[in-house]
Design an enzyme around this catalytic site. Structure first.
Site, PDB file in Angstrom:
ATOM      1  N   SER A 282       0.854  -1.193   0.000  1.00  0.00           N
ATOM      2  CA  SER A 282       0.000   0.000   0.000  1.00  0.00           C
ATOM      3  C   SER A 282       0.884   1.236   0.000  1.00  0.00           C
ATOM      4  O   SER A 282       2.050   1.186   0.423  1.00  0.00           O
ATOM      5  CB  SER A 282      -0.869   0.016   1.262  1.00  0.00           C
TER       6      SER A 282
ATOM      7  N   TYR B 133      -2.555  -0.786  10.183  1.00  0.00           N
ATOM      8  CA  TYR B 133      -2.447  -0.999   8.736  1.00  0.00           C
ATOM      9  C   TYR B 133      -1.071  -0.590   8.207  1.00  0.00           C
ATOM     10  O   TYR B 133      -0.428  -1.332   7.454  1.00  0.00           O
ATOM     11  CB  TYR B 133      -3.553  -0.203   8.054  1.00  0.00           C
TER      12      TYR B 133
HETATM   13  P1  NAD Z   1     -11.677  -5.505   0.211  1.00  0.00           P
HETATM   14  O1  NAD Z   1     -12.045  -5.358   1.641  1.00  0.00           O
HETATM   15  O2  NAD Z   1     -12.589  -4.985  -0.818  1.00  0.00           O
HETATM   16  O3  NAD Z   1     -11.380  -7.039  -0.106  1.00  0.00           O
HETATM   17  C1  NAD Z   1     -10.486  -7.747   0.706  1.00  0.00           C
HETATM   18  C2  NAD Z   1     -10.568  -9.206   0.385  1.00  0.00           C
HETATM   19  O4  NAD Z   1      -9.705  -9.898   1.315  1.00  0.00           O
HETATM   20  C3  NAD Z   1     -11.952  -9.808   0.549  1.00  0.00           C
HETATM   21  O5  NAD Z   1     -12.161 -10.768  -0.470  1.00  0.00           O
HETATM   22  C4  NAD Z   1     -11.872 -10.517   1.903  1.00  0.00           C
HETATM   23  O6  NAD Z   1     -12.728 -11.643   1.988  1.00  0.00           O
HETATM   24  C5  NAD Z   1     -10.431 -10.960   1.892  1.00  0.00           C
HETATM   25  N1  NAD Z   1      -9.904 -11.269   3.209  1.00  0.00           N
HETATM   26  C6  NAD Z   1      -9.803 -10.444   4.288  1.00  0.00           C
HETATM   27  N2  NAD Z   1      -9.282 -11.120   5.324  1.00  0.00           N
HETATM   28  C7  NAD Z   1      -9.032 -12.382   4.877  1.00  0.00           C
HETATM   29  C8  NAD Z   1      -8.481 -13.534   5.467  1.00  0.00           C
HETATM   30  N3  NAD Z   1      -8.078 -13.563   6.768  1.00  0.00           N
HETATM   31  N4  NAD Z   1      -8.364 -14.642   4.713  1.00  0.00           N
HETATM   32  C9  NAD Z   1      -8.758 -14.645   3.427  1.00  0.00           C
HETATM   33  N5  NAD Z   1      -9.290 -13.586   2.812  1.00  0.00           N
HETATM   34  C10 NAD Z   1      -9.425 -12.471   3.536  1.00  0.00           C
HETATM   35  O7  NAD Z   1     -10.243  -4.839   0.074  1.00  0.00           O
HETATM   36  P2  NAD Z   1      -9.522  -4.181  -1.194  1.00  0.00           P
HETATM   37  O8  NAD Z   1      -9.642  -2.720  -1.045  1.00  0.00           O
HETATM   38  O9  NAD Z   1      -9.928  -4.860  -2.449  1.00  0.00           O
HETATM   39  O10 NAD Z   1      -8.010  -4.534  -0.827  1.00  0.00           O
HETATM   40  C11 NAD Z   1      -7.287  -5.594  -1.433  1.00  0.00           C
HETATM   41  C12 NAD Z   1      -5.831  -5.463  -1.017  1.00  0.00           C
HETATM   42  O11 NAD Z   1      -5.306  -4.234  -1.509  1.00  0.00           O
HETATM   43  C13 NAD Z   1      -5.631  -5.451   0.491  1.00  0.00           C
HETATM   44  O12 NAD Z   1      -4.434  -6.113   0.825  1.00  0.00           O
HETATM   45  C14 NAD Z   1      -5.528  -3.979   0.801  1.00  0.00           C
HETATM   46  O13 NAD Z   1      -4.831  -3.723   1.983  1.00  0.00           O
HETATM   47  C15 NAD Z   1      -4.772  -3.494  -0.428  1.00  0.00           C
HETATM   48  N6  NAD Z   1      -4.950  -2.051  -0.656  1.00  0.00           N
HETATM   49  C16 NAD Z   1      -6.181  -1.517  -0.895  1.00  0.00           C
HETATM   50  C17 NAD Z   1      -6.291  -0.147  -1.110  1.00  0.00           C
HETATM   51  C18 NAD Z   1      -7.605   0.511  -1.391  1.00  0.00           C
HETATM   52  O14 NAD Z   1      -7.648   1.744  -1.460  1.00  0.00           O
HETATM   53  N7  NAD Z   1      -8.692  -0.197  -1.560  1.00  0.00           N
HETATM   54  C19 NAD Z   1      -5.150   0.664  -1.071  1.00  0.00           C
HETATM   55  C20 NAD Z   1      -3.922   0.077  -0.826  1.00  0.00           C
HETATM   56  C21 NAD Z   1      -3.821  -1.283  -0.629  1.00  0.00           C
END
Ligand code: NAD
Length: 257
Positions: free
Chosen positions: A149, A162
């Protein structure tokens, strides 16, 4: 002639995407399937995973499977690797995408909340990678992509769990990039900025988000789902053959400041 666009062809490749049931995970899985890969989506909610997999099959015609698995469980991670080998005969690609975010000032958070975030975001990446590396080493080929991230490289208040977890993912990526390169396995990370996925819906309308998150990026808007696909395709494909432990930022300019 140099291969050009063919470097991104994933025909016949087998990929695991953790947390593939929604958000960026589903977008990346669809991107990989559009380039020819078969995909295994894991998530904690099997019905959501199945719905995402069915959509991918209908959109791209490649195999897409869903499996319930928690990345904090070593047994589940090993079961995911075994299922991929069983169904597809190999594991070419792992996208360590599953993640959670618990926000708040340190004096209001519990230690349990802090640890929960590390368990999923950091330990989960380590466990899932450990589960796939033996077969990748045997095949002398692999592509591992960790979702870090922006907050793995810059700070933001009220994000200690985080930011700590993503900083660790950045360093894990560098260490693994070096460790696995001699085996034909690349390990790199994507550092996304703000994308309006289910993770960010709880904060989308608050003033701090508008100012310090969306307002922090040069493009002054949330990222759109297709805007994560290019970086994912780069890192999972043969185009990444000279990359090891790299960070690819897709953050609308947040960390360029
Ligand atoms: P989201 O909440 O939409 O989806 C997260 C997914 O991870 C879901 O499918 C959930 O079921 C799964 N998950 C969570 N805990 C889990 C576990 N213990 N075991 C298995 N699956 C699990 O999140 P997102 O925004 O799509 O984020 C995806 C990745 O990208 C994450 O690692 C997040 O930190 C990273 N990220 C997101 C953003 C953003 O702005 N959305 C920014 C930077 C990084």
């Amino acid at each position: 002639m140099l291969p050009g666009i063919k470097l991104f062809d994933l025909t016949g490749r087998a990929a695991i995407i953790t947390g593939g049931s929604k958000g960026l995970g589903t977008a990346m899985a669809a991107g990989l399937a559009s380039a020819g890969a078969d995909v295994l989506l894991t998530s904690r909610n099997e019905d959501e995973g199945k719905a995402a997999a069915e959509q991918i099959v209908s959109d791209f015609g490649h195999r897409a499977l869903a499996m319930r698995a928690d990345v904090t469980s070593q047994d589940d991670c090993e079961a995911v690797a075994a299922r991929c080998l069983d169904e597809f005969g190999k594991i070419d690609i792992l996208v360590n995408n599953a993640g959670i975010n618990i926000r708040g000032p340190i004096d209001e958070l519990t230690y349990e909340q802090f640890q929960d975030v590390q368990r999923t975001n950091t330990n989960g990446v380590w466990l899932m990678t450990k589960a796939v590396v033996p077969s990748m080493k045997e095949a002398k080929y692999g592509r591992i992509v960790n979702m870090a991230s922006t907050l793995g490289v810059v700070g933001l208040s009220n994000r200690t769990p985080y930011a700590t977890s993503k900083g660790a993912v950045v360093q894990m990526t560098r260490a693994l990039g070096l460790e696995l390169a001699p085996f034909g396995i690349s390990c790199n990370a994507i550092c996304p900025g703000p994308f309006l996925t289910p993770m960010n819906i709880p904060i989308k309308d608050d003033e701090q988000t508008k100012k310090s998150i969306v307002g922090a990026v040069a493009l002054e808007r949330w990222g759109e789902m297709q805007e994560i696909q290019g970086a994912a395709l780069l890192l999972v494909s043969d185009a990444a053959s000279y990359m090891a432990g790299s960070l690819v930022t897709v953050d609308g300019g947040w960390t360029a400041k």
